[in-house]
Design an enzyme around this catalytic site. Structure first.
Site, PDB file in Angstrom:
ATOM      1  N   CYS A 139       0.808  -1.228   0.000  1.00 37.25           N
ATOM      2  CA  CYS A 139       0.000   0.000   0.000  1.00 37.25           C
ATOM      3  C   CYS A 139       0.840   1.276   0.000  1.00 37.25           C
ATOM      4  CB  CYS A 139      -0.951   0.011   1.196  1.00 37.25           C
ATOM      5  SG  CYS A 139      -2.235  -1.249   1.031  1.00 37.25           S
ATOM      6  N   HIS A 150      -3.639   7.404   2.702  1.00 39.35           N
ATOM      7  CA  HIS A 150      -3.981   6.094   2.151  1.00 39.35           C
ATOM      8  C   HIS A 150      -5.342   5.688   2.709  1.00 39.35           C
ATOM      9  CE1 HIS A 150      -3.860   2.016   0.879  1.00 39.35           C
ATOM     10  NE2 HIS A 150      -3.674   1.522   2.093  1.00 39.35           N
ATOM     11  N   ASN A 175     -10.222   0.032  -0.246  1.00 35.93           N
ATOM     12  CA  ASN A 175      -8.757   0.133  -0.295  1.00 35.93           C
ATOM     13  C   ASN A 175      -8.269  -0.390  -1.649  1.00 35.93           C
ATOM     14  OD1 ASN A 175      -6.004  -0.084   0.001  1.00 35.93           O
ATOM     15  ND2 ASN A 175      -6.068  -1.164   1.967  1.00 35.93           N
TER      16      ASN A 175
HETATM   17  O1  UT7 Z   1      -3.768  -1.023   3.397  1.00 31.50           O
HETATM   18  C1  UT7 Z   1      -3.024  -1.293   4.548  1.00 31.50           C
HETATM   19  C2  UT7 Z   1      -3.337  -2.551   5.172  1.00 31.50           C
HETATM   20  N1  UT7 Z   1      -4.622  -2.785   5.717  1.00 31.50           N
HETATM   21  C3  UT7 Z   1      -5.120  -2.117   6.752  1.00 31.50           C
HETATM   22  O2  UT7 Z   1      -4.664  -1.081   7.140  1.00 31.50           O
HETATM   23  C4  UT7 Z   1      -6.276  -2.753   7.452  1.00 31.50           C
HETATM   24  C5  UT7 Z   1      -6.071  -2.732   8.927  1.00 31.50           C
HETATM   25  N2  UT7 Z   1      -7.077  -3.436   9.695  1.00 31.50           N
HETATM   26  C6  UT7 Z   1      -8.379  -3.059   9.724  1.00 31.50           C
HETATM   27  O3  UT7 Z   1      -8.776  -2.139   9.018  1.00 31.50           O
HETATM   28  C7  UT7 Z   1      -9.288  -3.762  10.675  1.00 31.50           C
HETATM   29  O4  UT7 Z   1      -8.544  -4.541  11.554  1.00 31.50           O
HETATM   30  C8  UT7 Z   1     -10.376  -4.636   9.996  1.00 31.50           C
HETATM   31  C9  UT7 Z   1     -11.363  -3.754   9.271  1.00 31.50           C
HETATM   32  C10 UT7 Z   1      -9.723  -5.632   9.048  1.00 31.50           C
HETATM   33  C11 UT7 Z   1     -11.139  -5.403  11.087  1.00 31.50           C
HETATM   34  O5  UT7 Z   1     -11.705  -4.485  12.030  1.00 31.50           O
HETATM   35  P1  UT7 Z   1     -11.500  -4.707  13.574  1.00 31.50           P
HETATM   36  O6  UT7 Z   1     -12.239  -3.625  14.251  1.00 31.50           O
HETATM   37  O7  UT7 Z   1     -10.027  -4.809  13.836  1.00 31.50           O
HETATM   38  O8  UT7 Z   1     -12.256  -6.061  13.825  1.00 31.50           O
HETATM   39  P2  UT7 Z   1     -11.694  -7.380  14.507  1.00 31.50           P
HETATM   40  O9  UT7 Z   1     -10.809  -8.114  13.583  1.00 31.50           O
HETATM   41  O10 UT7 Z   1     -11.204  -7.037  15.872  1.00 31.50           O
HETATM   42  O11 UT7 Z   1     -13.032  -8.192  14.664  1.00 31.50           O
HETATM   43  C12 UT7 Z   1     -14.077  -7.779  15.569  1.00 31.50           C
HETATM   44  C13 UT7 Z   1     -15.229  -8.752  15.450  1.00 31.50           C
HETATM   45  C14 UT7 Z   1     -14.810 -10.210  15.531  1.00 31.50           C
HETATM   46  O12 UT7 Z   1     -15.820 -10.913  16.196  1.00 31.50           O
HETATM   47  P3  UT7 Z   1     -15.678 -11.272  17.758  1.00 31.50           P
HETATM   48  O13 UT7 Z   1     -14.431 -12.106  17.863  1.00 31.50           O
HETATM   49  O14 UT7 Z   1     -15.583  -9.964  18.458  1.00 31.50           O
HETATM   50  O15 UT7 Z   1     -16.951 -12.016  18.024  1.00 31.50           O
HETATM   51  C15 UT7 Z   1     -14.751 -10.646  14.086  1.00 31.50           C
HETATM   52  O16 UT7 Z   1     -14.954 -12.024  13.919  1.00 31.50           O
HETATM   53  O17 UT7 Z   1     -15.846  -8.592  14.167  1.00 31.50           O
HETATM   54  C16 UT7 Z   1     -15.873  -9.855  13.492  1.00 31.50           C
HETATM   55  N3  UT7 Z   1     -15.694  -9.610  12.053  1.00 31.50           N
HETATM   56  C17 UT7 Z   1     -16.726  -9.298  11.242  1.00 31.50           C
HETATM   57  N4  UT7 Z   1     -18.025  -9.163  11.464  1.00 31.50           N
HETATM   58  C18 UT7 Z   1     -18.819  -8.825  10.411  1.00 31.50           C
HETATM   59  C19 UT7 Z   1     -14.550  -9.602  11.333  1.00 31.50           C
HETATM   60  N5  UT7 Z   1     -14.807  -9.294  10.065  1.00 31.50           N
HETATM   61  C20 UT7 Z   1     -16.142  -9.102   9.977  1.00 31.50           C
HETATM   62  C21 UT7 Z   1     -17.000  -8.751   8.913  1.00 31.50           C
HETATM   63  N6  UT7 Z   1     -18.334  -8.630   9.189  1.00 31.50           N
HETATM   64  N7  UT7 Z   1     -16.558  -8.535   7.659  1.00 31.50           N
END
Ligand code: UT7
Length: 332
Positions: A116, A256, A286
Site C-alpha cells: 500500500c 492512504h 482500499n
Molecule cells: O492497506 C493497509 C493494510 N490494511 C489495513 O490497514 C487494514 C487494517 N485493519 C483493519 O482495518 C481492521 O482490523 C479490519 C477492518 C480488518 C477489522 O476491524 P477490527 O475492528 O479490527 O475487527 P476485529 O478483527 O477485531 O473483529 C471484531 C469482530 C470479531 O468478532 P468477535 O471475535 O468480536 O466475536 C470478528 O470475527 O468482528 C468480526 N468480524 C466481522 N463481522 C462482520 C470480522 N470481520 C467481519 C466482517 N463482518 N466482515
C-alpha cells in the site's frame, strides 16, 4: 538558475464500472452493511469484472485520462514508474507494457512494489529523478486489481479491497513548489501480517498451494491496524515537526484509504480539522497503490497553487511514511 524541485503537474484516474456494495457482500459472506461502515468507512468498491484484463488495463485508462486532460504528447514522457502490488504477471514489467500501449515510445518503464506504500515510495523515486535534472517528464501510475488476489469467502479481507488506478505527472519546477520533504520507513518484521503466501520464489505455485488456497491475500487485521494507527500518525507528526508546520499551515491531508478509523487517528494526531482530511474510501475501499492518486483526482479542483499537502500511507511489509508537497497549479 533556481534549484529544481519536482512538482505534480497533472493527474488522471480510472475505476471500473462494476460496483460491489456492502449489500452484495452480505450475500457472499457473514457480514453486514452496519459492521463494514462503522469499522472501515467503506460502502462500496469497484471491481474489474473482465477476467481477460489485468492491472495494466486500469493503469492504461488512468494514464490516458491524464494525457487527455493535460493535453500532453506521450512521446515526451521519459519514464513510467508503475506502482503496483498486483502486476499483470511476474518477470515481465507491467510498466513496460503500459508505456507501449499509451504510445510512450521514448520512455523506459519499470514496476515498483511496496504494497500500500507503492505510490508514496514512487513519489520519492520520481522526485529524485526530476531533482537530479536527468528526466523532465515522469509518469507515476498507481494501479491494482486487488480482486485478482482477494478471497471472496474471507470476510476479513473481501470487504476492504477494490480495484482502481491513478496517475500523476512529475515535472521540474523552478518556483520551489512540489515535493519538499519525505519520511519513509520499512520494517520487515511485519511481513507475515499482510501477505500472499504462494506464487513467489519462496513458495512457487503448485497443486498443493492452490489446494491450500495460498494465492490470496491474507492479513492479521488487528495487528496491521495497530501498527498503521501508530506509524502513519508518527510519520505525519515527524514531517510536520521537522518542517515547522502547524495544523494551520497544512491545507490538505491525502491519506492512504485503508480504514477511516486509521485516517481519523492520523488527523487527530496532526490536530487537523475534518474539512482538510480527504477521503473517498466510502466509494472505492482500499485500492492499494491507487488510493493516493484517486484522492488527488477526486479533489484536484480544491487545490490551490502553493497549498501544503501531506501524503501518508501504511501497508504490507510493513512499509509506511509521509510526504510534504506544495501543490503547483490551479485547476483550469
Ligand atoms: O492497506 C493497509 C493494510 N490494511 C489495513 O490497514 C487494514 C487494517 N485493519 C483493519 O482495518 C481492521 O482490523 C479490519 C477492518 C480488518 C477489522 O476491524 P477490527 O475492528 O479490527 O475487527 P476485529 O478483527 O477485531 O473483529 C471484531 C469482530 C470479531 O468478532 P468477535 O471475535 O468480536 O466475536 C470478528 O470475527 O468482528 C468480526 N468480524 C466481522 N463481522 C462482520 C470480522 N470481520 C467481519 C466482517 N463482518 N466482515
Amino acid at each position: 538558475m533556481n534549484k529544481i524541485t519536482a512538482a505534480i503537474t497533472a493527474v488522471g484516474t480510472y475505476v471500473p464500472d462494476y460496483v460491489l456494495t456492502n449489500k452484495i457482500l452480505e450475500t457472499l459472506v457473514d457480514t453486514n452493511d452496519e459492521w463494514i461502515t462503522s469499522r472501515t468507512g467503506i460502502k462500496e468498491r469497484r471491481i474489474l469484472k473482465d477476467d481477460t484484463k489485468g492491472t495494466s488495463y486500469l493503469a492504461i485508462k488512468a494514464a490516458q485520462d491524464l494525457i487527455a486532460k493535460a493535453n500532453i504528447d506521450p512521446i515526451e514522457i521519459d519514464l513510467i514508474i508503475m506502482a503496483t502490488a498486483t502486476p499483470d504477471m511476474l518477470v515481465a514489467s507491467t510498466g513496460a507494457y503500459v508505456a507501449t500501449e499509451i504510445g510512450a515510445t521514448n520512455a523506459f518503464a519499470y514496476d515498483l512494489q511496496s504494497a500500500c506504500s507503492s505510490f508514496l515510495f514512487g513519489m520519492s523515486t520520481a522526485a529524485a529523478y526530476i531533482e537530479s535534472g536527468r528526466y523532465k517528464k515522469i509518469l507515476l501510475i498507481g494501479a491494482d486489481k486487488m480482486s485478482s488476489i482477494v478471497d471472496y469467502t474471507d470476510r476479513t479481507t473481501c470487504i476492504i479491497f477494490g480495484d482502481g488506478a491513478g496517475a500523476a505527472l512529475f515535472e521540474p519546477n523552478y518556483e520551489g513548489l512540489g515535493l519538499q520533504d519525505e519520511f519513509l520507513k520499512t520494517d520487515g518484521e511485519g511481513r507475515n501480517f499482510l501477505k500472499m503466501n504462494a506464487g513467489g520464489s519462496l513458495l512457487p505455485a503448485s497443486e498443493q498451494t492452490v489446494a491450500n488456497n495460498q494465492h490470496n491475500i491474507i492479513q492479521d487485521g488487528k495487528t496491521v491496524f495497530k501498527h498503521a494507527v501508530t506509524y502513519m500518525a508518527d510519520a505525519c507528526e515527524q514531517i510536520m515537526k521537522r518542517n515547522n508546520l502547524t495544523n494551520e499551515d497544512v491545507a490538505w491531508l491525502i491519506p492512504h484509504q485503508a480504514n477511516k478509523r486509521i485516517v481519523d487517528a492520523t488527523a487527530n494526531r496532526m490536530n487537523l480539522e475534518d474539512s482538510k482530511v480527504l477521503m473517498n474510501i466510502e466509494r472505492y475501499g482500499n485500492t492499494t497503490s491507487a488510493t493516493l492518486p484517486l484522492v488527488l483526482g477526486d479533489f484536484e479542483h480544491l487545490f490551490k497553487k502553493g497549498d501544503t499537502l501531506i501524503f501518508a500511507a501504511f501497508g504490507g511489509g510493513f512499509s509506511w511514511g509521509s510526504i510534504y508537497l506544495k501543490w503547483a497549479y490551479n485547476k483550469k
